[in-house]
Design a protein around this motif. Structure first.
Motif, short mmCIF file in Angstrom:
data_model
loop_
_atom_site.label_atom_id
_atom_site.label_comp_id
_atom_site.label_asym_id
_atom_site.label_seq_id
_atom_site.Cartn_x
_atom_site.Cartn_y
_atom_site.Cartn_z
N GLU A 1 -78.80 -21.55 -53.72
CA GLU A 1 -78.25 -21.02 -52.48
C GLU A 1 -76.91 -21.66 -52.16
OE1 GLU A 1 -80.56 -20.55 -48.92
OE2 GLU A 1 -82.42 -20.73 -50.08
N GLN A 2 -76.03 -20.85 -51.60
CA GLN A 2 -74.77 -21.35 -51.07
C GLN A 2 -75.12 -22.08 -49.77
OE1 GLN A 2 -72.03 -21.10 -52.77
NE2 GLN A 2 -70.48 -21.75 -51.33
N CYS A 3 -74.65 -23.30 -49.61
CA CYS A 3 -74.99 -24.12 -48.45
C CYS A 3 -73.74 -24.69 -47.80
CB CYS A 3 -75.88 -25.29 -48.87
SG CYS A 3 -77.43 -24.82 -49.61
N LEU A 4 -73.88 -25.02 -46.55
CA LEU A 4 -72.83 -25.73 -45.84
C LEU A 4 -73.39 -27.12 -45.52
CD1 LEU A 4 -70.03 -25.70 -44.55
CD2 LEU A 4 -71.08 -24.76 -42.49
N LEU A 5 -72.81 -28.14 -46.10
CA LEU A 5 -73.24 -29.51 -45.87
C LEU A 5 -72.46 -30.08 -44.70
CD1 LEU A 5 -73.61 -28.89 -49.05
CD2 LEU A 5 -74.03 -31.34 -49.16
N HIS A 6 -73.17 -30.56 -43.70
CA HIS A 6 -72.56 -31.17 -42.52
C HIS A 6 -72.68 -32.69 -42.67
CE1 HIS A 6 -72.35 -27.40 -40.16
NE2 HIS A 6 -73.41 -27.08 -40.90
N LEU A 7 -71.56 -33.36 -42.62
CA LEU A 7 -71.55 -34.81 -42.79
C LEU A 7 -71.56 -35.50 -41.44
CD1 LEU A 7 -68.94 -34.95 -45.67
CD2 LEU A 7 -71.43 -34.71 -45.82
N ARG A 8 -72.01 -36.72 -41.42
CA ARG A 8 -72.11 -37.48 -40.17
C ARG A 8 -70.76 -37.79 -39.56
NH1 ARG A 8 -77.05 -41.74 -41.03
NH2 ARG A 8 -78.28 -40.32 -42.29
N ASP A 9 -69.71 -37.80 -40.37
CA ASP A 9 -68.38 -38.08 -39.83
C ASP A 9 -67.71 -36.82 -39.28
OD1 ASP A 9 -67.60 -36.63 -42.06
OD2 ASP A 9 -66.51 -38.28 -43.01
N GLY A 10 -68.44 -35.70 -39.26
CA GLY A 10 -67.91 -34.45 -38.75
C GLY A 10 -67.36 -33.53 -39.83
N ILE B 1 -72.39 -36.44 -52.95
CA ILE B 1 -72.56 -36.70 -51.52
C ILE B 1 -73.73 -37.65 -51.33
CG2 ILE B 1 -72.99 -35.69 -49.24
CD1 ILE B 1 -70.34 -34.81 -50.56
N ALA B 2 -73.46 -38.81 -50.76
CA ALA B 2 -74.50 -39.80 -50.49
C ALA B 2 -75.41 -39.30 -49.37
CB ALA B 2 -73.88 -41.13 -50.12
N PHE B 3 -76.71 -39.51 -49.51
CA PHE B 3 -77.64 -39.13 -48.45
C PHE B 3 -77.25 -39.80 -47.13
CE2 PHE B 3 -81.59 -38.38 -51.35
CZ PHE B 3 -80.98 -37.28 -51.91
N ALA B 4 -76.74 -41.01 -47.20
CA ALA B 4 -76.37 -41.75 -45.99
C ALA B 4 -75.26 -41.06 -45.21
CB ALA B 4 -75.95 -43.17 -46.35
N ALA B 5 -74.43 -40.25 -45.89
CA ALA B 5 -73.33 -39.54 -45.23
C ALA B 5 -73.76 -38.18 -44.69
CB ALA B 5 -72.17 -39.36 -46.20
N LEU B 6 -74.92 -37.71 -45.10
CA LEU B 6 -75.38 -36.36 -44.80
C LEU B 6 -76.10 -36.29 -43.45
CD1 LEU B 6 -75.54 -33.56 -46.11
CD2 LEU B 6 -77.69 -34.28 -47.13
N ALA B 7 -75.70 -35.32 -42.63
CA ALA B 7 -76.41 -35.09 -41.37
C ALA B 7 -77.38 -33.92 -41.53
CB ALA B 7 -75.43 -34.78 -40.24
#
Length: 176
Positions: A129-138, A165-171
């Motif tokens: 699936e095409q996804c949009l990853l939202h990061l914690r830094d915006g 993409i690190a899990f820690a950066a992922l919202a």
């Protein structure tokens, strides 16, 4: 009133005072136990008790996401909303509205719910699936999850262009 009636009246009065003191002490002990027990309740256990409820999650770097809570796992939740499905990293949750007042302790969870965030991301990768990853830094990143490591995901953002993409950066990840 004779002396034995007076003695029994005094003893009855003392017994009632003792019962009142015991009741007050017991109420305080129950309140302490209740506070101590509640200290072991996790956000995930409150969310587990909120399955199939409409909730709003406030996410760092994303804002408010609303929908029906479909699944909760170790470190993640699946929210079905108007903008698609959201896989939410629980470490990015800063607030929840609409949650159940109850909790479901982790010992009562199904073994399938013990699967971590990596398992949820692998499912997205398998679906291509095409996804949009939202990061914690915006920040945001659009692409397809290809492979998932222990603490990161490999995301194809363009043909032959992959980012880790690190899990820690992922919202959250929003499926399209």
């Amino acid at each position: 009133m004779n002396w034995d009636e007076q003695l029994f009246a005094v003893l009855d009065d003392l017994e009632q005072q003792a019962e009142a003191l015991y009741g007050a002490e017991r109420d305080a002990e129950l309140a302490d136990r209740s506070r101590a027990e509640y200290a072991s309740v996790t956000l995930a256990s409150r969310l587990m008790a909120s399955l199939d409820r409409d909730v709003a999650l406030s996410l760092r770097g994303v804002g408010r996401v609303e929908g029906t809570l479909q699944r909760v796992g170790t470190g993640w939740a699946l929210l079905q909303g108007a903008g698609g499905d959201w896989v939410v990293h629980l470490d990015a949750v800063s607030g929840v509205a609409g949650a159940s007042p109850r909790s479901t302790p982790e010992v009562a969870w199904s073994p399938l719910t013990r699967l971590g965030l990596g398992s949820a991301l692998r499912r997205l990768g398998e679906a291509q699936e095409q996804c949009l990853l939202h990061l914690r830094d915006g920040g945001r990143l659009e692409g397809r999850v290809r492979r998932v490591g222990a603490d990161f995901a490999e995301v194809e953002v363009a043909p032959e262009r992959v980012e880790l993409i690190a899990f820690a950066a992922l919202a959250a990840i929003q499926s399209r």
